[in-house]
Design a protein around this motif. Structure first.
Motif, PDB file in Angstrom:
ATOM      1  N   LYS A   1       5.653   3.266   1.795  1.00 54.64           N
ATOM      2  CA  LYS A   1       4.996   2.064   1.277  1.00 54.64           C
ATOM      3  C   LYS A   1       4.914   1.050   2.404  1.00 54.64           C
ATOM      4  O   LYS A   1       5.929   0.767   3.057  1.00 54.64           O
ATOM      5  CB  LYS A   1       5.814   1.463   0.134  1.00 54.64           C
ATOM      6  CG  LYS A   1       5.712   2.220  -1.153  1.00 54.64           C
ATOM      7  CD  LYS A   1       5.769   1.294  -2.350  1.00 54.64           C
ATOM      8  CE  LYS A   1       5.675   2.108  -3.616  1.00 54.64           C
ATOM      9  NZ  LYS A   1       6.877   1.995  -4.444  1.00 54.64           N
TER      10      LYS A   1
ATOM     11  N   LYS B   1       0.859  -1.188   0.000  1.00 57.24           N
ATOM     12  CA  LYS B   1       0.000   0.000   0.000  1.00 57.24           C
ATOM     13  C   LYS B   1       0.885   1.223   0.000  1.00 57.24           C
ATOM     14  O   LYS B   1       1.807   1.326   0.810  1.00 57.24           O
ATOM     15  CB  LYS B   1      -0.821   0.024   1.294  1.00 57.24           C
ATOM     16  CG  LYS B   1      -2.206  -0.534   1.163  1.00 57.24           C
ATOM     17  CD  LYS B   1      -3.027  -0.071   2.337  1.00 57.24           C
ATOM     18  CE  LYS B   1      -3.850  -1.223   2.852  1.00 57.24           C
ATOM     19  NZ  LYS B   1      -4.343  -1.017   4.182  1.00 57.24           N
ATOM     20  N   ALA B   2       0.584   2.176  -0.888  1.00 59.37           N
ATOM     21  CA  ALA B   2       1.323   3.441  -0.896  1.00 59.37           C
ATOM     22  C   ALA B   2       0.551   4.436  -0.058  1.00 59.37           C
ATOM     23  O   ALA B   2      -0.643   4.638  -0.271  1.00 59.37           O
ATOM     24  CB  ALA B   2       1.472   3.944  -2.323  1.00 59.37           C
ATOM     25  N   ILE B   3       1.219   5.011   0.937  1.00 59.65           N
ATOM     26  CA  ILE B   3       0.542   5.930   1.866  1.00 59.65           C
ATOM     27  C   ILE B   3       1.254   7.274   1.868  1.00 59.65           C
ATOM     28  O   ILE B   3       2.482   7.335   1.980  1.00 59.65           O
ATOM     29  CB  ILE B   3       0.513   5.341   3.298  1.00 59.65           C
ATOM     30  CG1 ILE B   3      -0.183   3.978   3.282  1.00 59.65           C
ATOM     31  CG2 ILE B   3      -0.206   6.267   4.247  1.00 59.65           C
ATOM     32  CD1 ILE B   3      -0.104   3.223   4.574  1.00 59.65           C
ATOM     33  N   ASP B   4       0.485   8.340   1.730  1.00 58.51           N
ATOM     34  CA  ASP B   4       1.006   9.705   1.871  1.00 58.51           C
ATOM     35  C   ASP B   4       0.726  10.151   3.296  1.00 58.51           C
ATOM     36  O   ASP B   4      -0.431  10.274   3.690  1.00 58.51           O
ATOM     37  CB  ASP B   4       0.293  10.657   0.901  1.00 58.51           C
ATOM     38  CG  ASP B   4       1.054  10.804  -0.395  1.00 58.51           C
ATOM     39  OD1 ASP B   4       0.483  11.323  -1.348  1.00 58.51           O
ATOM     40  OD2 ASP B   4       2.237  10.395  -0.438  1.00 58.51           O
ATOM     41  N   VAL B   5       1.801  10.355   4.062  1.00 61.47           N
ATOM     42  CA  VAL B   5       1.614  10.799   5.444  1.00 61.47           C
ATOM     43  C   VAL B   5       1.861  12.294   5.486  1.00 61.47           C
ATOM     44  O   VAL B   5       2.928  12.765   5.093  1.00 61.47           O
ATOM     45  CB  VAL B   5       2.577  10.070   6.404  1.00 61.47           C
ATOM     46  CG1 VAL B   5       2.241  10.416   7.821  1.00 61.47           C
ATOM     47  CG2 VAL B   5       2.498   8.575   6.194  1.00 61.47           C
ATOM     48  N   VAL B   6       0.838  13.026   5.915  1.00 61.37           N
ATOM     49  CA  VAL B   6       0.896  14.490   5.916  1.00 61.37           C
ATOM     50  C   VAL B   6       0.813  14.982   7.351  1.00 61.37           C
ATOM     51  O   VAL B   6      -0.058  14.542   8.101  1.00 61.37           O
ATOM     52  CB  VAL B   6      -0.291  15.043   5.085  1.00 61.37           C
ATOM     53  CG1 VAL B   6      -0.441  16.518   5.265  1.00 61.37           C
ATOM     54  CG2 VAL B   6      -0.092  14.705   3.624  1.00 61.37           C
ATOM     55  N   THR B   7       1.743  15.855   7.753  1.00 62.20           N
ATOM     56  CA  THR B   7       1.645  16.462   9.086  1.00 62.20           C
ATOM     57  C   THR B   7       1.273  17.923   8.943  1.00 62.20           C
ATOM     58  O   THR B   7       1.700  18.602   8.004  1.00 62.20           O
ATOM     59  CB  THR B   7       2.965  16.365   9.859  1.00 62.20           C
ATOM     60  OG1 THR B   7       4.003  16.861   9.030  1.00 62.20           O
ATOM     61  CG2 THR B   7       3.292  14.937  10.233  1.00 62.20           C
ATOM     62  N   PHE B   8       0.454  18.393   9.882  1.00 64.17           N
ATOM     63  CA  PHE B   8      -0.015  19.781   9.844  1.00 64.17           C
ATOM     64  C   PHE B   8       0.732  20.617  10.871  1.00 64.17           C
ATOM     65  O   PHE B   8       1.217  20.101  11.875  1.00 64.17           O
ATOM     66  CB  PHE B   8      -1.514  19.847  10.148  1.00 64.17           C
ATOM     67  CG  PHE B   8      -2.351  19.097   9.174  1.00 64.17           C
ATOM     68  CD1 PHE B   8      -3.216  18.113   9.592  1.00 64.17           C
ATOM     69  CD2 PHE B   8      -2.285  19.378   7.816  1.00 64.17           C
ATOM     70  CE1 PHE B   8      -4.002  17.417   8.692  1.00 64.17           C
ATOM     71  CE2 PHE B   8      -3.062  18.690   6.907  1.00 64.17           C
ATOM     72  CZ  PHE B   8      -3.923  17.699   7.354  1.00 64.17           C
TER      73      PHE B   8
ATOM     74  N   HIS C   1       6.091  10.081   1.640  1.00 64.78           N
ATOM     75  CA  HIS C   1       5.495   9.025   0.824  1.00 64.78           C
ATOM     76  C   HIS C   1       6.077   7.692   1.276  1.00 64.78           C
ATOM     77  O   HIS C   1       7.267   7.443   1.105  1.00 64.78           O
ATOM     78  CB  HIS C   1       5.791   9.275  -0.654  1.00 64.78           C
ATOM     79  CG  HIS C   1       5.135   8.279  -1.536  1.00 64.78           C
ATOM     80  ND1 HIS C   1       3.789   8.317  -1.850  1.00 64.78           N
ATOM     81  CD2 HIS C   1       5.614   7.183  -2.163  1.00 64.78           C
ATOM     82  CE1 HIS C   1       3.495   7.302  -2.624  1.00 64.78           C
ATOM     83  NE2 HIS C   1       4.581   6.599  -2.838  1.00 64.78           N
TER      84      HIS C   1
END
Lengths: 172, 202
Positions: free
Chosen positions: A103, A82-89, A101
């Motif tokens: 995997k 699974k390709a996951i985009d982890v975004v922090t705010f 990015h």
């Protein structure tokens, strides 16, 4: 040789006090009247991790250890990652600070039905030897875990849908 | 063929008499014939819909269903391909870079080769011992469990059966590996999102 000795030893031990293992010597109805050791169904040992090299090594370790304990390993396979985009705010806002990015890779070891007492030993061994970053999940095998490995046939799906529509229209 | 539209328009006439005693306004609604033509259609007027014979309809539906079922069976017979694993595939760019990446190594001296071989032997010996220790540990576990169960069986049959039952609350069993550092006190993790961007096959 040591491996064979150990698995032989384990099987001999379990044979001593679980008569249901010696099914060939006793008629089938005997097992239903007198329930003894309960067996798990076919189980999947699912290993997930973001670190691929560690995961590969650990899955082979799990395979080896299960064989040595005396568990029948039916199949070992890899599920597509699974390709996951982890975004922090940023603090208290919706402004993106970082984006990673990653995997998540997955390996599965499928084991045959084992006595419940053996399962608890296996669980403990695997849990204590879990390396960093690896997530473990031991669950019974379901159809969806097989399906997700294959490329879905859209043509077949469309045809099946068409057939369903016709039959439902007819039944109305 | 030109279609001719005949429609009537209404026009009101305000009629006043020239005679002095004519009072009021009389309104006359008089149809005014107007002709209007449409564009060239090059078509026939609609035919009357004939009712289909229900047996023919049924026959047609059955044929259609059979056709669909046949094609489904054909597709089912074909072996489904597995989804490719991106972790096992070599990126194409590397294939073209092979001549650049190949190293021209100098031959190693005898001493270094010997020390390398000794290291390999020592490492494999160490790993073998490690595996043996693991298996011995597991054997002790199983041994102890076996002895306990045996004693339990001699004590009470019921308790033995209870002890060997599968605990359904155990499955599914979930666990996570240890972290590199212990918990950091007072750490405030940032807010964020995990967005699944994996390739969709549907």
């Amino acid at each position: 040789m040591f491996k064979q000795m150990l698995s032989h030893f384990v099987k001999a031990q379990s044979r001593q006090f679980s008569p249901c293992l010696v099914k060939s010597q006793k008629p089938d109805y005997f097992n239903s009247i007198y329930p003894v050791e309960s067996y798990t169904g076919i189980l999947n040992i699912q290993l997930k991790s973001y670190d691929f090299t560690v995961l590969e090594r650990f899955s082979s370790f799990v395979h080896r250890i299960s064989e040595n304990i005396g568990v029948d390993v039916l199949d070992v396979w890899a599920t597509p990652s699974k390709a996951i985009d982890v975004v922090t705010f940023q603090k208290n806002s919706h402004i993106q600070q970082d984006k990673y990015h990653l995997k998540e890779y997955e390996r599965n070891v499928q084991i045959d039905s084992i006595p419940a007492s053996l399962l608890s030993v296996l669980m403990e061994v695997i849990h204590t030897s879990l390396p960093e970053s690896v997530k473990l999940s031991i669950h019974s095998h379901e159809h969806q875990y097989d399906e997700i490995r294959f490329v879905p046939d859209l043509e077949l799906k469309a045809l099946r849908q068409e057939l369903d529509e016709i039959t439902s229209a007819k039944n109305k | 063929m030109i279609l001719v539209n005949i429609f009537s328009s209404r026009r009101t006439f305000i009629f006043t008499s020239f005679k002095e005693n004519m009072i009021g306004i009389r309104r006359f609604i008089q149809p005014l014939l107007g002709f209007h033509t449409s564009a060239v259609q090059c078509a026939e007027p609609m035919k009357k819909k004939k009712k289909m014979d229900p047996s023919i309809i049924r026959h047609r539906e059955q044929r259609k269903m059979k056709r669909i079922e046949r094609s489904i069976r054909k597709l089912e017979r074909v072996e489904r391909p597995l989804k490719p694993l991106d972790e096992t595939q070599i990126p194409l760019s590397l294939k073209y870079e092979i001549p650049i990446r190949q190293r021209q190594l100098q031959p190693i001296s005898q001493d270094i080769e010997l020390s390398q071989r000794e290291l390999l032997v020592a490492w494999s010996h160490h790993k073998q011992k490690e595996a043996e220790r693991d298996l011995a540990c597991i054997r002790k576990l199983l041994d102890a469990q076996g002895k306990a169960l045996k004693e339990l069986k001699l004590e009470s049959e019921e308790l033995y059966i209870e002890a060997t039952q599968l605990d359904l609350s155990l499955l599914p069993y979930k666990a996570v590996g240890p972290t590199r550092t212990p918990q950091i006190k007072g750490y405030d993790p940032p807010d964020g999102d995990y967005i699944d961007v994996s390739r969709k096959w549907e």
